[in-house]
Design a protein around this motif. Structure first.
Motif, PDB file in Angstrom:
ATOM      1  N   UNK A 290       0.817  -1.210   0.000  1.00  0.00           N
ATOM      2  CA  UNK A 290       0.000   0.000   0.000  1.00  0.00           C
ATOM      3  C   UNK A 290       0.855   1.266   0.000  1.00  0.00           C
ATOM      4  N   UNK A 293       2.060   3.194  -3.496  1.00  0.00           N
ATOM      5  CA  UNK A 293       1.322   4.277  -4.154  1.00  0.00           C
ATOM      6  C   UNK A 293       1.666   5.632  -3.561  1.00  0.00           C
ATOM      7  N   UNK A 294       1.904   5.671  -2.242  1.00  0.00           N
ATOM      8  CA  UNK A 294       2.290   6.926  -1.608  1.00  0.00           C
ATOM      9  C   UNK A 294       3.594   7.404  -2.248  1.00  0.00           C
ATOM     10  N   UNK A 297       2.936   8.669  -5.796  1.00  0.00           N
ATOM     11  CA  UNK A 297       2.302   9.986  -5.803  1.00  0.00           C
ATOM     12  C   UNK A 297       3.309  11.081  -5.488  1.00  0.00           C
TER      13      UNK A 297
ATOM     14  N   UNK B 127      -1.242   9.896  -4.634  1.00  0.00           N
ATOM     15  CA  UNK B 127      -0.608   9.919  -3.319  1.00  0.00           C
ATOM     16  C   UNK B 127      -1.608   9.559  -2.216  1.00  0.00           C
ATOM     17  N   UNK B 129      -4.525   8.188  -2.498  1.00  0.00           N
ATOM     18  CA  UNK B 129      -5.037   6.837  -2.677  1.00  0.00           C
ATOM     19  C   UNK B 129      -4.131   5.841  -1.949  1.00  0.00           C
ATOM     20  N   UNK B 130      -2.806   6.058  -2.079  1.00  0.00           N
ATOM     21  CA  UNK B 130      -1.847   5.213  -1.375  1.00  0.00           C
ATOM     22  C   UNK B 130      -1.995   5.352   0.123  1.00  0.00           C
ATOM     23  N   UNK B 131      -2.164   6.589   0.601  1.00  0.00           N
ATOM     24  CA  UNK B 131      -2.322   6.818   2.035  1.00  0.00           C
ATOM     25  C   UNK B 131      -3.539   6.059   2.555  1.00  0.00           C
ATOM     26  N   UNK B 133      -5.058   3.445   1.260  1.00  0.00           N
ATOM     27  CA  UNK B 133      -4.830   1.998   1.258  1.00  0.00           C
ATOM     28  C   UNK B 133      -3.902   1.585   2.385  1.00  0.00           C
TER      29      UNK B 133
END
Lengths: 316, 314
Positions: A290, A293-294, A297, B127, B129-131, B133
């Motif tokens: 997960x 993706x952070x 981004x 970004x 979206x990752x947070x 998840x």
């Protein structure tokens, strides 16, 4: 500063991504034993081919000053179509997606250039459309292709110990690079991206060039689909979700400017590898999926900021 | 003279007329459509994304856009579910604050670094979206506080609370946009940002406030959405940006900026809501619905682009 020193800093600035990539590989190789194995490097190359081919196509669209957000859902659609035709005939499984890709790319390009619509909004619409179409095609189910035919060779075959699709990726990259740098079409693509009005006054049909760029993008997606489907021999209507962001991230952190006009396939490959190395290292360090993706981004935002800063410094 | 007035009225209010036409058609073809239950249902479905439409309308009028609204909504929902163990109020505040912070961040990055908002918010979207998840560990998380569902399940005069909040927000922001100095500034900047700057307007400040308002509304929508079933996940908000931008443009607000109203945006989302409802009543598969939504967005931007070009040549 001396002439030579100036040249050196120029190389540093031009190839900063390549230098960062080499530095990262060196650092990870020293700190993580599992990173520096041959198996891991081959693995890394194997993982980047699908997104790499898509990113190469995306680069050309970005150089014309547009973005193609539909690549992910087009990937899903072509994936299920390819597998469903492969069930009866291997050749159809290859050619139908390619033909569809040409049509899809043309439609994207036509809507965007003919009506002068913002490419992000328009392809956001087609993203939704093709995502729905992919789900509708299989009714939401995952479909399986026929195994044991030569179709699987593209994705699973090996030459000199390296998978065939790694060669395909590099051949595509070389073809696109030559197309961009050494042909009239490539020069026109760059002119249209730099200054559309000037290009038109000079007699370049910018609408046609942009449409061709969108067709190249979708056809690249189709090639990526062939690699993927022949490796997996399954089709899922949601495989491509999020590919658009991976491709854009790779293109942007490679150093191709979102404003258009500048960039190269070589840079994009560096971007693809940079992204893959970072993700690979995160996986080896047991960072949860997960968080990837952070990181992506963050990389997009940082790359956009650097891109605009550099451009402003050059422009004055 | 009178005929021309009539024609102008039709051109101005075409969306309202389409809504009425579809309404009459559905009323005739289905007994269920014009029941109190179904109308409330339509309003309840659009109320969450409707709150975001208000913010997006302000942004498009001022000449910006926010693609990260779906992720902000998911972020707000997840925060409110996670923090509700400290009390319902804490959960609500956490979700809304999260939205405000992200909106502020979008605004600051866009204006201070002079970047195109469409690119910045694309980054924020991935970004965040990752947070989300990471926070949910890719699962659907369930709230612990049983009272939390009250924020979306409370009914006043049989009307659910989200609908009431949505309508109050519509009225407040329409008044702000049409009657306040701040609203006048939004129109001026959307019409001509350079001239507005020379005129002494605080262009960046107004833009940042608009992004923050959008973040606030998206966070609030997320909180209310989470309150429906008291669950949240990273899957929330995937198609929100498409839906909301379509609604604003459908309402007749141009991407060119400088004109529009909250009431127009409301018409856009109402039309989308009624269309969705009609597709459900007619049992059209959700896959086809997604395709139609995509086509509709393309169609609407094409029509908008044609109109912009026509105006330029006049």
């Amino acid at each position: 500063m001396s002439e030579k020193g100036n040249k050196f800093t120029n190389i540093l600035r031009d190839q900063s991504q390549l230098i960062i990539l080499i530095l990262l590989i060196v650092i990870f190789s020293i700190t993580t034993p599992s990173f520096r194995t041959t198996g891991n490097f081959v693995n890394l190359l194997k993982q980047v081919t699908v997104i790499g081919v898509i990113s190469c196509g995306m680069t050309i669209v970005v150089i014309t000053g547009c973005l193609d957000l539909s690549v992910g859902s087009v990937f899903s659609l072509l994936n299920v179509v390819s597998i469903s035709f492969q069930q009866s005939n291997n050749f159809l499984g290859i050619f139908i997606p390619l033909i569809m890709a040409v049509v899809i790319g043309f439609l994207n390009g036509f809507v965007i250039t003919k009506f002068k619509v913002n490419s992000i909004i328009a392809t956001l619409g087609s993203l939704s459309f093709y995502a729905g179409a992919a789900l509708l095609y299989t009714n939401g189910a995952i479909i399986a292709g026929v195994t044991g035919t030569w179709y699987g060779f593209i994705g699973r075959g090996k030459l000199l110990g390296i998978p065939i699709h790694v060669y395909i990726f590099f051949i595509i990259a070389i073809i696109y690079q030559i197309l961009l740098n050494n042909t009239t079409l490539g020069r026109k693509i760059k002119y249209v991206g730099t200054n559309t009005t000037a290009a038109e006054i000079a007699g370049i049909r910018s609408n046609r060039i942009r449409t061709i760029a969108f067709i190249i993008s979708s056809v690249s997606v189709a090639i990526a689909v062939l690699i993927y489907s022949s490796r997996m021999t399954t089709g899922s209507p949601v495989t491509g979700a999020g590919f658009e962001f991976d491709a854009i991230t790779a293109v942007v952190i490679g150093g191709t400017s979102l404003a258009g006009g500048k960039g190269s396939i070589f840079k994009t490959i560096i971007g693809v590898l940079l992204l893959a190395v970072i993700i690979n290292a995160l996986t080896l360090y047991n960072v949860p999926y997960a968080f990837q993706n952070i990181v992506k981004g963050f990389l997009i935002i940082i790359a956009i900021i650097i891109d605009i800063r550099v451009r402003r410094r050059i422009e004055g | 003279m009178k005929a021309e007035k009539f024609r102008n009225f039709i051109i101005e209010q075409k969306i309202l007329l389409i809504i009425i036409a579809i309404g009459i058609f559905l009323w005739i073809s289905s007994d269920y459509f014009l029941t109190f239950q179904n109308i409330t249902n339509i309003f309840q479905t659009i109320s969450f994304e409707g709150m975001i439409v208000i913010g997006m309308a302000l942004l498009i009028i001022i000449g910006e856009i926010d693609l990260s609204v779906g992720s902000i909504m998911a972020f707000g929902a997840v925060l409110s579910v996670m923090f509700q163990s400290y009390g319902v109020f804490t959960g609500i505040v956490a979700g809304i604050t999260g939205g405000i912070v992200i909106g502020l961040m979008n605004g600051l990055i866009t204006t201070k670094l002079k970047l195109p908002s469409i690119a910045v918010t694309l980054g924020t979207m991935v970004f965040l979206n990752g947070v989300v998840f990471a926070l949910t560990k890719e699962h659907t998380i369930k709230g612990t506080n049983e009272n939390f569902v009250l924020i979306s399940q409370t009914e006043l005069f049989r009307i659910p609370l989200p609908v009431i909040v949505f309508i109050i927000l519509l009225i407040i922001f329409e008044i702000i946009l049409q009657r306040s100095i701040f609203g006048r500034h939004i129109f001026a900047i959307g019409g001509n940002a350079t001239a507005s700057k020379f005129f002494g307007l605080k262009v960046d400040m107004v833009r940042i406030i608009c992004f923050t308002i959008t973040g606030f509304l998206a966070g609030l929508a997320g909180v209310m959405l989470a309150g429906k079933l008291n669950i949240a996940s990273g899957r929330i908000g995937g198609s929100t940006a498409v839906f909301v931008i379509t609604a604003v443009l459908l309402g007749g607000i141009s991407m060119e900026g400088g004109e529009g109203s909250i009431f127009k945006a409301f018409q856009g989302i109402l039309l989308l809501g009624i269309m969705n409802n009609a597709m459900v009543i007619m049992k059209i598969s959700s896959f086809i619905q997604e395709m139609i939504r995509g086509l509709l967005l393309i169609l609407i931007v094409v029509i908008d682009a044609i109109n912009i070009q026509k105006k330029r040549y006049l």
